[in-house]
Design an enzyme around this catalytic site. Sequence first.
Site, PDB file in Angstrom:
ATOM      1  N   GLY A 255      -1.238  -9.775  12.488  1.00 11.12           N
ATOM      2  CA  GLY A 255      -1.866  -8.480  12.759  1.00 11.12           C
ATOM      3  C   GLY A 255      -2.613  -7.852  11.607  1.00 11.12           C
TER       4      GLY A 255
ATOM      5  N   HIS B  47       0.810  -1.229   0.000  1.00  9.58           N
ATOM      6  CA  HIS B  47       0.000   0.000   0.000  1.00  9.58           C
ATOM      7  C   HIS B  47       0.840   1.274   0.000  1.00  9.58           C
ATOM      8  CE1 HIS B  47      -3.708  -2.406   1.623  1.00  9.58           C
ATOM      9  NE2 HIS B  47      -3.509  -2.562   0.334  1.00  9.58           N
TER      10      HIS B  47
ATOM     11  N   CYS C   9       3.781  12.824  -7.925  1.00 11.70           N
ATOM     12  CA  CYS C   9       3.218  13.996  -8.595  1.00 11.70           C
ATOM     13  C   CYS C   9       1.858  13.656  -9.203  1.00 11.70           C
ATOM     14  CB  CYS C   9       4.167  14.491  -9.683  1.00 11.70           C
ATOM     15  SG  CYS C   9       3.497  15.938 -10.530  1.00 11.70           S
TER      16      CYS C   9
ATOM     17  N   CYS D 200       5.750  19.359  -7.003  1.00 15.37           N
ATOM     18  CA  CYS D 200       6.747  18.567  -7.739  1.00 15.37           C
ATOM     19  C   CYS D 200       7.931  19.438  -8.164  1.00 15.37           C
ATOM     20  CB  CYS D 200       6.061  17.963  -8.966  1.00 15.37           C
ATOM     21  SG  CYS D 200       7.136  16.963  -9.984  1.00 15.37           S
TER      22      CYS D 200
HETATM   23  P1  OAD Z   1      -6.809  -3.509  10.550  1.00 14.18           P
HETATM   24  O1  OAD Z   1      -6.869  -2.336  11.450  1.00 14.18           O
HETATM   25  O2  OAD Z   1      -7.983  -3.786   9.680  1.00 14.18           O
HETATM   26  O3  OAD Z   1      -6.559  -4.829  11.418  1.00 14.18           O
HETATM   27  C1  OAD Z   1      -5.589  -4.855  12.428  1.00 14.18           C
HETATM   28  C2  OAD Z   1      -5.559  -6.267  12.997  1.00 14.18           C
HETATM   29  O4  OAD Z   1      -4.514  -6.331  13.937  1.00 14.18           O
HETATM   30  C3  OAD Z   1      -6.834  -6.701  13.688  1.00 14.18           C
HETATM   31  O5  OAD Z   1      -7.212  -7.989  13.195  1.00 14.18           O
HETATM   32  C4  OAD Z   1      -6.447  -6.759  15.177  1.00 14.18           C
HETATM   33  O6  OAD Z   1      -7.104  -7.811  15.864  1.00 14.18           O
HETATM   34  C5  OAD Z   1      -4.968  -7.047  15.089  1.00 14.18           C
HETATM   35  N1  OAD Z   1      -4.156  -6.554  16.221  1.00 14.18           N
HETATM   36  C6  OAD Z   1      -4.274  -5.404  16.915  1.00 14.18           C
HETATM   37  N2  OAD Z   1      -3.294  -5.277  17.815  1.00 14.18           N
HETATM   38  C7  OAD Z   1      -2.502  -6.380  17.685  1.00 14.18           C
HETATM   39  C8  OAD Z   1      -1.306  -6.844  18.320  1.00 14.18           C
HETATM   40  N3  OAD Z   1      -0.696  -6.130  19.272  1.00 14.18           N
HETATM   41  N4  OAD Z   1      -0.792  -8.034  17.923  1.00 14.18           N
HETATM   42  C9  OAD Z   1      -1.398  -8.764  16.978  1.00 14.18           C
HETATM   43  N5  OAD Z   1      -2.527  -8.392  16.332  1.00 14.18           N
HETATM   44  C10 OAD Z   1      -3.070  -7.215  16.684  1.00 14.18           C
HETATM   45  O7  OAD Z   1      -5.453  -3.371   9.710  1.00 14.18           O
HETATM   46  P2  OAD Z   1      -5.059  -4.052   8.331  1.00 14.18           P
HETATM   47  O8  OAD Z   1      -5.525  -5.454   8.258  1.00 14.18           O
HETATM   48  O9  OAD Z   1      -3.620  -3.785   8.126  1.00 14.18           O
HETATM   49  O10 OAD Z   1      -5.392   0.201   3.680  1.00 14.18           O
HETATM   50  O11 OAD Z   1      -5.882  -3.166   7.313  1.00 14.18           O
HETATM   51  C11 OAD Z   1      -5.734  -3.410   5.956  1.00 14.18           C
HETATM   52  C12 OAD Z   1      -5.791  -2.121   5.200  1.00 14.18           C
HETATM   53  O12 OAD Z   1      -6.993  -1.414   5.524  1.00 14.18           O
HETATM   54  C13 OAD Z   1      -4.701  -1.112   5.533  1.00 14.18           C
HETATM   55  O13 OAD Z   1      -3.499  -1.341   4.830  1.00 14.18           O
HETATM   56  C14 OAD Z   1      -5.306   0.173   5.118  1.00 14.18           C
HETATM   57  C15 OAD Z   1      -6.634  -0.022   5.790  1.00 14.18           C
HETATM   58  O14 OAD Z   1      -7.660   0.792   5.444  1.00 14.18           O
HETATM   59  C16 OAD Z   1      -5.421   1.349   3.020  1.00 14.18           C
HETATM   60  O15 OAD Z   1      -5.328   2.427   3.582  1.00 14.18           O
HETATM   61  C17 OAD Z   1      -5.553   1.170   1.537  1.00 14.18           C
END
Ligand code: OAD
Length: 257
Positions: A199, A127, A135, A159
């Site tokens: 995570g 991402h 730009c 830019c």
């Molecule tokens: P999320 O916020 O959706 O999920 C975070 C996960 O981490 C959850 O399943 C929690 O249970 C887990 N979690 C929290 N604390 C933790 C810890 N200390 N140890 C282990 N697990 C833990 O984040 P992502 O899955 O990364 O995209 O989200 C995916 C995408 O959605 C991101 O890259 C972003 C977001 O909107 C864009 O911005 C395009």
Amino acid sequence: MRHATVEDAIDHARRALAAAERVVVFTGAGVSAESGVPTFRGAGGLWKTFRAEDLATPEAFARDPRLVWEWYGGRRALVAACAPNAAHRAIARFAATRPGVAVITQNVDGLHQRAAHDAGASVLALHGTLFGARCTRCGRRTPHDLPVDATSLDTLPHCDACGALLRPDVVWFGETLDPHVLDAAFDAARSAEVCLVVGTSALVQPAASVATLAARAGAMLVEVNAEATPLSDSADVVLRGRAGEIVPVLLDKGDPV
Ligand code: OAD
């Protein structure tokens, strides 16, 4: 496979990770939670307070680039003050010492890269990065870690090559991922013997397909997460808890627990 005890589950995952030649480590915001970086979903998640469609879409940037830069500038400052945690460091050491390990992250916080830099490993960032800009006219990419002055359109970053407005070099909802990065991630997933998923809520596509592709191609799926996810039922090993505590136990050498 369900294990009789947590120790059995950890032992099973540790042995598989130690024996495999090709491993994918696939991470999301939860791996950085213990560094102080907010996650997106779940308790305290950014999307509980902010609306993604106001901040993380091309339409939001076209409507109000000042607001979007202000938000990303704030996140950049927050992350710059955070440090990689024990999970990032263990993943970086593991990847640096094993040629068949691919680290694939959805995170834009650069913490894997900072840990990897010390250890000498590379990271596929699906991402993009908070510490880059692109730009809006000529598409030129540039590292960008300066504070952002979002008081007016004129003070926003522009830019050096063509003078047009720069945008954060992240992937927003509704945008396509860099095909080279995505292809490299999917290739690694298809050939992995073990996929360690740390995570992530595994809700955002196409990134989440890294784990499902790996599993479909026969990889053992190991999930480390504080909560259940759509992957949990099909994972071979599920470890509930904090990444910073569990991941080093899985990846670092030492006596099996
Ligand atoms: P999320 O916020 O959706 O999920 C975070 C996960 O981490 C959850 O399943 C929690 O249970 C887990 N979690 C929290 N604390 C933790 C810890 N200390 N140890 C282990 N697990 C833990 O984040 P992502 O899955 O990364 O995209 O989200 C995916 C995408 O959605 C991101 O890259 C972003 C977001 O909107 C864009 O911005 C395009």
